[in-house]
Design an enzyme around this catalytic site. Structure first.
Site: not given
Ligand code: AR6
Length: 179
Positions: A15, A29, A38-39, A127, A129, A131
């Site tokens: 994490d 975003n 992650v956000d 991107s 997750g 996205y």
């Molecule tokens: N630590 C590390 N990696 C993580 C964590 C964490 N705590 N949580 C998720 N991941 P995403 P995106 C991974 O969806 O695709 C948000 O709503 C996850 O498994 O966080 O860039 C923003 O506000 C994946 O491999 O980001 C935007 O609207 C990676 O982090 C949108 O999501 C990215 O997943 C951005 O989407």
């Protein structure tokens, strides 16, 4: 796993909000006002100071939000870091090649962190997750951009991968990139 290059690139599964580094990169975003993935985790664990700083950015220089591929820093609040560097990844498209925008996220986030004086920087797989970017391709883009861009005085770039599949894809990408 780490590289023998000038700036070590390390991979850990876990994490990103639990990391102790100078800068934690957020897959945000363009609103900068929070979201899921992650956000959401960064804002939850980092506390309200991060959102307050993001609101200030929206009220000043980033009235229209942060453009895809760009990066901006705020306090890291209660995280064990000095800064959060927010970047906005591209949404995956099967019809349009948005690789340059994803490369730009890594390049710009690293540049912003380095300009602040960060020596250690943690990145998520931007991107890949919500996205929808395929993990294998997202890993290749992340690794090759960071290997090309990371220079001293940055001392470590750490990719923090949330699950075993992401960790495996990054391990493969790093092994390939290093030949
Ligand atoms: N630590 C590390 N990696 C993580 C964590 C964490 N705590 N949580 C998720 N991941 P995403 P995106 C991974 O969806 O695709 C948000 O709503 C996850 O498994 O966080 O860039 C923003 O506000 C994946 O491999 O980001 C935007 O609207 C990676 O982090 C949108 O999501 C990215 O997943 C951005 O989407």
């Amino acid at each position: 796993m780490s590289t023998p290059s000038a700036v070590p690139v390390t991979l850990v599964q876990g994490d990103i909000t639990q990391q102790s580094v100078d800068a934690i990169v957020n897959a945000a975003n363009s609103s900068l006002l929070g979201g899921g993935g992650v956000d959401g985790a960064i804002h939850r664990r980092g506390g309200p100071e991060i959102l307050a700083a993001c609101r200030e950015l929206r009220a000043s220089r980033y009235g229209k939000g942060l453009r895809t591929g760009q990066a901006v820093a705020t306090t890291a609040g209660r995280l064990d870091a000095r800064w959060v560097v927010h970047t906005v990844g591209p949404v995956w498209s099967g019809t349009e090649d948005r690789t340059a925008l994803l490369e730009s996220c890594y390049r710009e986030a690293l540049r912003v962190a380095a300009e602040l004086g960060a020596r250690t920087v943690a990145f998520p797989a931007v991107s890949t997750g919500i996205y929808g970017w395929p993990m294998d391709d997202g890993a290749r883009i992340a690794v090759r951009t960071i290997l090309a861009e990371a220079t001293p005085p940055v001392e470590e770039v750490r990719f923090v991968l949330f699950d075993a599949q992401a960790h495996l894809e990054f391990r493969k990408a790093l092994a390939e990139a290093l030949g």
